[in-house]
Design an enzyme around this catalytic site. Structure first.
Site, short mmCIF file in Angstrom:
data_model
loop_
_atom_site.label_atom_id
_atom_site.label_comp_id
_atom_site.label_asym_id
_atom_site.label_seq_id
_atom_site.Cartn_x
_atom_site.Cartn_y
_atom_site.Cartn_z
N ASP A 215 0.85 -1.19 0.00
CA ASP A 215 0.00 0.00 0.00
C ASP A 215 0.88 1.24 0.00
OD1 ASP A 215 -3.23 0.49 1.12
OD2 ASP A 215 -1.83 2.17 0.97
N THR B 239 -2.88 5.30 -11.12
CA THR B 239 -3.00 4.14 -10.21
C THR B 239 -3.96 3.10 -10.77
OG1 THR B 239 -2.38 5.28 -8.18
CG2 THR B 239 -3.88 3.42 -7.94
N THR C 92 -15.95 -2.09 -9.53
CA THR C 92 -17.14 -1.38 -9.07
C THR C 92 -18.28 -1.53 -10.07
OG1 THR C 92 -17.98 0.88 -8.80
CG2 THR C 92 -16.03 0.66 -10.12
N ASP C 93 -19.50 -1.32 -9.61
CA ASP C 93 -20.65 -1.30 -10.52
C ASP C 93 -20.72 0.00 -11.33
OD1 ASP C 93 -21.39 0.43 -8.47
OD2 ASP C 93 -23.37 -0.46 -8.14
N GLU C 94 -19.88 0.99 -10.95
CA GLU C 94 -19.96 2.29 -11.64
C GLU C 94 -19.50 2.20 -13.08
OE1 GLU C 94 -18.86 5.68 -9.26
OE2 GLU C 94 -19.28 4.60 -7.41
N TYR D 83 -13.34 8.46 -12.52
CA TYR D 83 -13.11 7.28 -11.66
C TYR D 83 -13.65 6.03 -12.34
CZ TYR D 83 -14.29 3.78 -8.10
OH TYR D 83 -14.45 2.59 -7.43
N LYS E 272 -11.62 2.67 -13.78
CA LYS E 272 -11.88 1.30 -13.32
C LYS E 272 -12.31 0.43 -14.51
CE LYS E 272 -11.77 -0.16 -9.67
NZ LYS E 272 -10.65 -0.73 -8.86
N ASP F 29 -25.36 20.13 -7.68
CA ASP F 29 -25.16 18.71 -7.99
C ASP F 29 -23.73 18.43 -8.47
OD1 ASP F 29 -25.92 16.10 -8.11
OD2 ASP F 29 -27.41 16.35 -9.71
N GLY G 155 -22.23 15.37 -13.94
CA GLY G 155 -22.36 14.01 -14.49
C GLY G 155 -22.84 12.97 -13.48
P1 NAD Z 1 -9.84 3.49 -0.41
O1 NAD Z 1 -9.65 4.77 -1.14
O2 NAD Z 1 -10.39 3.50 0.97
O3 NAD Z 1 -8.44 2.71 -0.34
C1 NAD Z 1 -7.56 2.61 -1.42
C2 NAD Z 1 -6.22 2.11 -0.88
O4 NAD Z 1 -5.32 1.99 -2.00
C3 NAD Z 1 -5.55 3.05 0.12
O5 NAD Z 1 -5.05 2.31 1.20
C4 NAD Z 1 -4.42 3.68 -0.68
O6 NAD Z 1 -3.31 4.08 0.13
C5 NAD Z 1 -4.07 2.57 -1.64
N1 NAD Z 1 -3.43 3.06 -2.87
C6 NAD Z 1 -3.84 4.09 -3.67
N2 NAD Z 1 -2.97 4.25 -4.69
C7 NAD Z 1 -2.02 3.29 -4.57
C8 NAD Z 1 -0.88 2.94 -5.32
N3 NAD Z 1 -0.55 3.61 -6.44
N4 NAD Z 1 -0.12 1.90 -4.91
C9 NAD Z 1 -0.44 1.22 -3.78
N5 NAD Z 1 -1.51 1.53 -3.01
C10 NAD Z 1 -2.29 2.54 -3.40
O7 NAD Z 1 -10.72 2.58 -1.38
P2 NAD Z 1 -11.82 1.47 -1.03
O8 NAD Z 1 -13.13 2.14 -0.88
O9 NAD Z 1 -11.30 0.59 0.03
O10 NAD Z 1 -11.86 0.68 -2.41
C11 NAD Z 1 -10.99 -0.43 -2.65
C12 NAD Z 1 -11.25 -0.99 -4.03
O11 NAD Z 1 -12.61 -1.40 -4.14
C13 NAD Z 1 -11.03 0.02 -5.15
O12 NAD Z 1 -10.42 -0.64 -6.23
C14 NAD Z 1 -12.43 0.47 -5.52
O13 NAD Z 1 -12.50 0.86 -6.88
C15 NAD Z 1 -13.23 -0.78 -5.25
N6 NAD Z 1 -14.65 -0.57 -4.87
C16 NAD Z 1 -14.97 0.31 -3.87
C17 NAD Z 1 -16.31 0.45 -3.51
C18 NAD Z 1 -16.73 1.36 -2.39
O14 NAD Z 1 -17.92 1.54 -2.15
N7 NAD Z 1 -15.81 1.93 -1.63
C19 NAD Z 1 -17.30 -0.28 -4.18
C20 NAD Z 1 -16.91 -1.17 -5.20
C21 NAD Z 1 -15.58 -1.31 -5.54
P1 TYD Z 2 -20.08 8.56 -2.60
O1 TYD Z 2 -20.00 8.06 -1.19
O2 TYD Z 2 -19.11 9.61 -3.04
O3 TYD Z 2 -20.03 7.27 -3.54
P2 TYD Z 2 -20.25 7.16 -5.17
O4 TYD Z 2 -20.21 8.50 -5.75
O5 TYD Z 2 -19.07 6.33 -5.56
O6 TYD Z 2 -21.56 6.47 -5.34
O7 TYD Z 2 -21.53 9.16 -2.84
C1 TYD Z 2 -22.69 8.38 -2.69
C2 TYD Z 2 -23.87 9.22 -3.13
O8 TYD Z 2 -24.01 10.32 -2.23
C3 TYD Z 2 -23.69 9.82 -4.51
O9 TYD Z 2 -24.96 9.84 -5.18
C4 TYD Z 2 -23.25 11.25 -4.23
C5 TYD Z 2 -23.93 11.57 -2.92
N1 TYD Z 2 -23.23 12.52 -2.01
C6 TYD Z 2 -23.89 13.62 -1.49
O10 TYD Z 2 -25.07 13.87 -1.77
N2 TYD Z 2 -23.21 14.44 -0.64
C7 TYD Z 2 -21.90 14.22 -0.30
O11 TYD Z 2 -21.31 15.05 0.47
C8 TYD Z 2 -21.23 13.08 -0.83
C9 TYD Z 2 -19.80 12.79 -0.49
C10 TYD Z 2 -21.94 12.23 -1.68
#
Ligand code: NAD
Ligand code: TYD
Length: 364
Positions: free
Chosen positions: A34, A101, A134-136, A159, A163, A298, A301
Site C-alpha cells: 500500500d 493508479t 465497481t458497478d460504476e 473514476y 476502473k 449537484d 455528471g
Molecule cells: P480506499 O480509497 O479507501 O483505499 C484505497 C487504498 O489503496 C488506500 O489504502 C491507498 O493508500 C491505496 N493506494 C492508492 N494508490 C495506490 C498505489 N498507487 N499503490 C499502492 N496503493 C495505493 O478505497 P476502497 O473504498 O477501500 O476501495 C478499494 C477498491 O474497491 C477500489 O479498487 C475500488 O475501486 C473498489 N470498490 C470500492 C467500492 C466502495 O464503495 N468503496 C465499491 C466497489 C468497488
Molecule cells: P459517494 O460516497 O461519493 O459514492 P459514489 O459517488 O461512488 O456512489 O456518494 C454516494 C452518493 O451520495 C452519490 O450519489 C453522491 C452523494 N453525495 C452527497 O449527496 N453528498 C456528499 O457530500 C457526498 C460525499 C456524496
C-alpha cells in the site's frame, strides 16, 4: 497455504478484507502493498503483527521493480487488487492520479503476474489474480432495471472510466495470455474504516458535530448499499471458487435514495447522543440533526441510479448478503461514535505521525 499479495490493504475495503482473511484463512501469508495515500491508514491493520503470516510493505503498485521483487522474493501465487484512487469527486477535480493508479498500476501488476506465472505451457496451476472493481463501470440506470454481468460498460466519471479500463486490461490478459484472472464488480460499500469523504461517514461525523449536511442535487439519486463484511466474504468466495475469466456482480439488493440515508443517519446520531452523556457533553445539539440537511449544487455528471443483479454469485457460489441495512447502518454509526480517535486523527492529519512512529525507521 497461499502467498497472497493484497494491494491497497490499508484502505477501507482492503483493510476489512485483510482482517477477514487473516481469521478465515489463517495459514495464508498475507503481503499487503500500500502506498499509504491520504486514504490509506496503517492503523487499520494494527490488530495484526508482522511475522510468518503477515507483512506490510509501503509502496506503489506502479513501481515495477518493487512489484517484481515481491513476486520473486515472496513467491506470490495470489493477488487481490484493491489499490485505487476511489473517490468520484476527487476524480472530477484531478483525474491524473486515477489514470496512473487505477489503469497503469493494474497494468504493472498484470505484467508482473504474467512474467512470474506464465513461464510454462497452458494455464498455471494454483495461481489467481482477483481484480476488485465497481458497478460504476456500467454507467447510470433509469427508474427500473438492474446491472448484470453482461450489461455494456458505459462509465461516466473519470473514476468509473479508469476502473472500466482496468477491468478491460484484466479481461484481455485472460484472453490473450491465459492469465488466471477473475473480477468482482460491487455496489457501494459502507462500514468501519471508510474514509470520511464518502457519503455515509461524512454525514455521520458532520451530524455529530452539528455541521451542515450537503446533499447533492435533489437527493433522489439511488445507490445499492452493501455492508463491507458481506463484500469481503464475497471476495474470499470468488478467490476460492470463482471461475477463471468470469466477472461476478456483488450487491446488497438494497436500493436507497441519498436523502433517505442522510435522514436515517440523523435519527441514529440523535438517538445515540440521547443515550450517551459523554457525546452530549462533547457535541451539544438542540433538536433534530435533520435540520442540518441542505441541498447543494449537484455533482457534474452525477449518475442517477445504481442497482445490482447479484443472482450469478448467489446461484454459482452460494453467496448472499447477511446484513440487513438497518443493522449494518446502526453498526456503522456506532463504530464511528466508538472510534472517535480514528477519524479525529485522520481529519487532523495526525495519523501520518502515527505511521511514522510505527514504521518510519524501518520503511523510511
Ligand atoms: P480506499 O480509497 O479507501 O483505499 C484505497 C487504498 O489503496 C488506500 O489504502 C491507498 O493508500 C491505496 N493506494 C492508492 N494508490 C495506490 C498505489 N498507487 N499503490 C499502492 N496503493 C495505493 O478505497 P476502497 O473504498 O477501500 O476501495 C478499494 C477498491 O474497491 C477500489 O479498487 C475500488 O475501486 C473498489 N470498490 C470500492 C467500492 C466502495 O464503495 N468503496 C465499491 C466497489 C468497488
Ligand atoms: P459517494 O460516497 O461519493 O459514492 P459514489 O459517488 O461512488 O456512489 O456518494 C454516494 C452518493 O451520495 C452519490 O450519489 C453522491 C452523494 N453525495 C452527497 O449527496 N453528498 C456528499 O457530500 C457526498 C460525499 C456524496
Amino acid at each position: 497455504m497461499r502467498r497472497v499479495l493484497i494491494t491497497g490493504g490499508a484502505g477501507f475495503i482492503g483493510a476489512n478484507f485483510v482482517l477477514h482473511l487473516s481469521k478465515a484463512s489463517p495459514a495464508d501469508r498475507l503481503i499487503v502493498l500500500d502506498k499509504l495515500t491520504y486514504a490509506g491508514n496503517i492503523e487499520n491493520l494494527k490488530a495484526l503483527t508482522e511475522g510468518p503470516n503477515y507483512r506490510f510493505v509501503k509502496g506503489d503498485i506502479n513501481d515495477a521493480a518493487l512489484v517484481d521483487g515481491l513476486f520473486h522474493d515472496e513467491a506470490i501465487d495470489t493477488v487481490v487488487n484493491f489499490a485505487a484512487e476511489s473517490h468520484v469527486d476527487r476524480s472530477i477535480l484531478g483525474p491524473r492520479d486515477f489514470v496512473e493508479t487505477n489503469i497503469l498500476g493494474t497494468f504493472t501488476l498484470l505484467e508482473a503476474a504474467r512474467k512470474y506465472w506464465l513461464r510454462g505451457e497452458g494455464r498455471p496451476e494454483g495461481k489467481r489474480f482477483l481484480h476488485v472493481s465497481t458497478d460504476e463501470v456500467y454507467g447510470s440506470l433509469g427508474a427500473t432495471g438492474l446491472f448484470t454481468e453482461t450489461t455494456a460498460y458505459s462509465p461516466n466519471s473519470p473514476y468509473a472510466a479508469s476502473k472500466a479500463s482496468s477491468d478491460h486490461l484484466v479481461r484481455a490478459y485472460f484472453h490473450t495470455y491465459g492469465l488466471p484472472v477473475v473480477t468482482t464488480n460491487c455496489s457501494n460499500n459502507y462500514g468501519p474504516f471508510q474514509f470520511p469523504e464518502k457519503l455515509i461517514p461524512l454525514m455521520v461525523i458532520n451530524a455529530l458535530k452539528g455541521k451542515p449536511l450537503p446533499v447533492y442535487g435533489d437527493g433522489q439519486n439511488v445507490r445499492d448499499w452493501l455492508f463491507v463484511e458481506d463484500h469481503c466474504k464475497a471476495i474470499a468466495l470468488v478467490l476460492n471458487k470463482g471461475r477463471l475469466g468470469e466477472t461476478y456482480n456483488v450487491g446488497g439488493r438494497n436500493e436507497k435514495k441519498n436523502i433517505d440515508i442522510v435522514k436515517l443517519i440523523c435519527s441514529l446520531v440523535d438517538e445515540r447522543a440521547q443515550k450517551d452523556s459523554g457525546l452530549r457533553k462533547d457535541f451539544p445539539f438542540e433538536g433534530s440533526r435533520s435540520s442540518l440537511i441542505h441541498f447543494v449544487k449537484d455533482r457534474p455528471g452525477h449518475d442517477r441510479r445504481y442497482a445490482i443483479d447479484c443472482s450469478k454469485i448467489e446461484k454459482e457460489l452460494g453467496w448472499t448478503p447477511e446484513h440487513a441495512f438497518e443493522d449494518g447502518i446502526r453498526k456503522t454509526v456506532d463504530w464511528y461514535m466508538d472510534n472517535r480517535a480514528w477519524w479525529e486523527r485522520i481529519l487532523s492529519g495526525e495519523y501520518t505521525e502515527y505511521y511514522n512512529l510505527q514504521y518510519g525507521k524501518r520503511l523510511g
